[in-house]
Enzyme design. Structure first.
Site, PDB file in Angstrom:
ATOM      1  N   ARG A 104      22.065 -36.465 -54.415  1.00  9.60           N
ATOM      2  CA  ARG A 104      22.051 -37.866 -54.839  1.00  9.60           C
ATOM      3  C   ARG A 104      22.377 -37.928 -56.312  1.00  9.60           C
ATOM      4  O   ARG A 104      21.765 -37.212 -57.103  1.00  9.60           O
ATOM      5  CB  ARG A 104      20.617 -38.384 -54.668  1.00  9.60           C
ATOM      6  CG  ARG A 104      20.466 -39.472 -53.736  1.00  9.60           C
ATOM      7  CD  ARG A 104      19.084 -40.011 -53.601  1.00  9.60           C
ATOM      8  NE  ARG A 104      18.042 -39.713 -54.561  1.00  9.60           N
ATOM      9  CZ  ARG A 104      16.959 -40.456 -54.702  1.00  9.60           C
ATOM     10  NH1 ARG A 104      16.805 -41.541 -53.966  1.00  9.60           N
ATOM     11  NH2 ARG A 104      16.018 -40.134 -55.553  1.00  9.60           N
ATOM     12  N   THR A 108      23.240 -43.412 -60.081  1.00 10.26           N
ATOM     13  CA  THR A 108      23.619 -44.454 -59.110  1.00 10.26           C
ATOM     14  C   THR A 108      22.827 -44.358 -57.799  1.00 10.26           C
ATOM     15  O   THR A 108      22.821 -45.307 -57.015  1.00 10.26           O
ATOM     16  CB  THR A 108      25.112 -44.319 -58.748  1.00 10.26           C
ATOM     17  OG1 THR A 108      25.284 -43.056 -58.064  1.00 10.26           O
ATOM     18  CG2 THR A 108      26.002 -44.342 -59.976  1.00 10.26           C
ATOM     19  N   ASP A 200       9.592 -34.712 -56.225  1.00  7.02           N
ATOM     20  CA  ASP A 200      10.923 -34.207 -55.853  1.00  7.02           C
ATOM     21  C   ASP A 200      10.742 -33.064 -54.850  1.00  7.02           C
ATOM     22  O   ASP A 200      10.337 -31.949 -55.214  1.00  7.02           O
ATOM     23  CB  ASP A 200      11.669 -33.727 -57.102  1.00  7.02           C
ATOM     24  CG  ASP A 200      13.128 -33.438 -56.784  1.00  7.02           C
ATOM     25  OD1 ASP A 200      13.386 -32.637 -55.850  1.00  7.02           O
ATOM     26  OD2 ASP A 200      14.003 -34.008 -57.436  1.00  7.02           O
ATOM     27  N   ASP A 203      12.720 -29.716 -55.522  1.00  4.30           N
ATOM     28  CA  ASP A 203      12.176 -28.959 -56.649  1.00  4.30           C
ATOM     29  C   ASP A 203      10.833 -28.331 -56.292  1.00  4.30           C
ATOM     30  O   ASP A 203      10.549 -27.189 -56.668  1.00  4.30           O
ATOM     31  CB  ASP A 203      12.012 -29.862 -57.877  1.00  4.30           C
ATOM     32  CG  ASP A 203      13.343 -30.119 -58.569  1.00  4.30           C
ATOM     33  OD1 ASP A 203      14.299 -29.353 -58.320  1.00  4.30           O
ATOM     34  OD2 ASP A 203      13.429 -31.090 -59.342  1.00  4.30           O
TER      35      ASP A 203
HETATM   36  C1  PRP Z   1      16.546 -35.712 -51.754  1.00  3.36           C
HETATM   37  C2  PRP Z   1      15.988 -35.635 -50.352  1.00  3.36           C
HETATM   38  C3  PRP Z   1      16.980 -36.425 -49.550  1.00  3.36           C
HETATM   39  C4  PRP Z   1      17.414 -37.489 -50.527  1.00  3.36           C
HETATM   40  C5  PRP Z   1      16.747 -38.787 -50.172  1.00  3.36           C
HETATM   41  O1  PRP Z   1      17.570 -34.813 -51.934  1.00  3.36           O
HETATM   42  O2  PRP Z   1      15.812 -34.328 -49.888  1.00  3.36           O
HETATM   43  O3  PRP Z   1      18.098 -35.658 -49.106  1.00  3.36           O
HETATM   44  O4  PRP Z   1      16.991 -37.064 -51.826  1.00  3.36           O
HETATM   45  O5  PRP Z   1      17.198 -39.803 -50.942  1.00  3.36           O
HETATM   46  P1  PRP Z   1      18.032 -41.028 -50.380  1.00  3.36           P
HETATM   47  O6  PRP Z   1      17.360 -41.469 -49.136  1.00  3.36           O
HETATM   48  O7  PRP Z   1      17.927 -42.055 -51.486  1.00  3.36           O
HETATM   49  O8  PRP Z   1      19.438 -40.585 -50.176  1.00  3.36           O
HETATM   50  P2  PRP Z   1      18.263 -34.544 -53.363  1.00  3.36           P
HETATM   51  O9  PRP Z   1      19.491 -35.369 -53.505  1.00  3.36           O
HETATM   52  O10 PRP Z   1      17.226 -34.672 -54.434  1.00  3.36           O
HETATM   53  O11 PRP Z   1      18.763 -33.072 -53.224  1.00  3.36           O
HETATM   54  P3  PRP Z   1      17.948 -31.701 -53.046  1.00  3.36           P
HETATM   55  O12 PRP Z   1      17.340 -31.726 -51.654  1.00  3.36           O
HETATM   56  O13 PRP Z   1      19.002 -30.670 -53.199  1.00  3.36           O
HETATM   57  O14 PRP Z   1      16.885 -31.621 -54.117  1.00  3.36           O
HETATM   58  N1  URA Z   2      14.023 -37.393 -53.101  1.00  2.00           N
HETATM   59  C1  URA Z   2      12.861 -36.752 -53.344  1.00  2.00           C
HETATM   60  O1  URA Z   2      12.835 -35.509 -53.389  1.00  2.00           O
HETATM   61  N2  URA Z   2      11.760 -37.478 -53.553  1.00  2.00           N
HETATM   62  C2  URA Z   2      11.761 -38.827 -53.517  1.00  2.00           C
HETATM   63  O2  URA Z   2      10.691 -39.433 -53.697  1.00  2.00           O
HETATM   64  C3  URA Z   2      12.986 -39.477 -53.251  1.00  2.00           C
HETATM   65  C4  URA Z   2      14.098 -38.735 -53.039  1.00  2.00           C
END
Ligand code: PRP
Ligand code: URA
Length: 209
Positions: A104, A108, A200, A203
Site C-alpha cells: 500500500r 495515497t 502494522d 512489521d
Molecule cells: C497491509 C495488510 C494488507 C493491507 C491492508 O499490507 O497486510 O495487505 O495493508 O490495507 P488495505 O485494506 O487498505 O489495502 P502492507 O501494504 O502494509 O504490506 P505488508 O504486508 O508487506 O506489510
Molecule cells: N495494514 C496493517 O498492517 N495494519 C492496519 O491497521 C492497516 C493496514
C-alpha cells in the site's frame, strides 16, 4: 451481496486479544496469527460438501465420508498473509498455494501489485484469500480482481481484523465474495490504520520496525 461473518469462537477471541497487546513479541505474534488462521479455517470450511466413499478397515468394508467438490488454493497476500498460511495449511494440507504480493502506498493508501504466482489449474479451484488486515479494502479487492482475471469463480476472503470501510469496499466491488473475520473493529484512522487494530501486521510478524 457477499456475507460478512465474524468468527467469535472463544479461542479465536482470546488469541486475538494476545496479539492486539503492544508488548507481544514478534515470535508470539507469528505463532498466534498462524493459530488463528487454522481456527478460522476450521470454521470457514464447516459447510464443505461430502461424498460417500467405500473403504476397508481392518474389520471389513464400510461406506464413509470424504470431502467432495472443488480443490482449494490458499492465496496469502504478501507479506502479512504469509503469517496465516501455516495454520491454514495444517487444516487443509492438500491445498495448493498461490501467492500475490501487494503493498500500500503510505501516502495515497492505493494498493500496488508486485508479484503473482498461481497454480496452473487455479481457475478450477476454490480460492481462500488470507490477509490479517482488511483496512480500506484496496489490497484485497485488487487480489480478488487478479484471481478473477485468471478465471477463478469461487473466492472467499479471511482476515483477522476488518474495518467497516474495508468490508463495505469488498461488498461493493466483489459482491460474490464472502468475508470472514476474527473481529470487526471500530474504524479506519486517516493514516489508513485500523483502530484498535493490531498495528502494522507485516512489521509485527517479521520484526521490521
Ligand atoms: C497491509 C495488510 C494488507 C493491507 C491492508 O499490507 O497486510 O495487505 O495493508 O490495507 P488495505 O485494506 O487498505 O489495502 P502492507 O501494504 O502494509 O504490506 P505488508 O504486508 O508487506 O506489510
Ligand atoms: N495494514 C496493517 O498492517 N495494519 C492496519 O491497521 C492497516 C493496514
Amino acid at each position: 451481496m457477499g456475507k460478512f461473518t465474524v468468527l467469535d469462537h472463544p479461542l479465536i477471541q482470546h488469541k486475538l486479544t494476545i496479539i492486539r497487546r503492544k508488548e507481544t513479541s514478534s515470535n508470539e505474534f507469528r505463532q498466534i496469527v498462524g493459530e488463528i488462521g487454522g481456527l478460522m479455517t476450521y470454521e470457514i470450511t464447516r459447510d464443505l460438501p461430502l461424498k460417500d466413499v467405500e473403504i476397508e478397515t481392518p474389520m471389513g468394508k464400510t461406506t464413509q465420508k470424504e470431502i467432495a467438490g472443488k480443490k482449494m488454493t490458499i492465496v496469502p497476500i504478501l507479506r502479512a498473509g504469509i503469517g496465516m498460511l501455516n495454520g491454514v495449511m495444517e487444516m487443509i494440507p492438500s491445498a495448493k498455494v498461490g501467492v500475490i504480493g501487494m503493498y500500500r502506498d503510505e501516502e495515497t493508501l492505493e494498493p500496488h501489485e508486485y508479484f503473482c504466482k498461481m497454480p496452473k489449474d487455479v481457475a478450477d479451484r476454490e480460492c481462500l484469500v488470507v490477509d490479517p488486515m482488511l483496512a480500506t479494502g484496496g489490497s484485497a479487492n485488487m487480489a480478488i480482481g487478479a484471481l478473477k482475471k485468471r478465471g477463478v469463480k469461487d473466492i472467499k476472503l479471511a482476515v483477522l481484523v476488518a474495518a467497516p470501510e474495508g468490508v463495505k469496499a469488498i461488498q461493493e466491488e466483489n459482491p460474490d465474495v464472502d468475508i470472514y473475520a476474527a473481529a470487526e473493529d471500530e474504524k479506519l484512522l486517516p493514516n489508513g490504520y485500523i483502530t484498535p487494530g493490531l498495528g502494522d501486521a507485516g512489521d509485527r510478524l517479521f520484526g521490521t520496525k
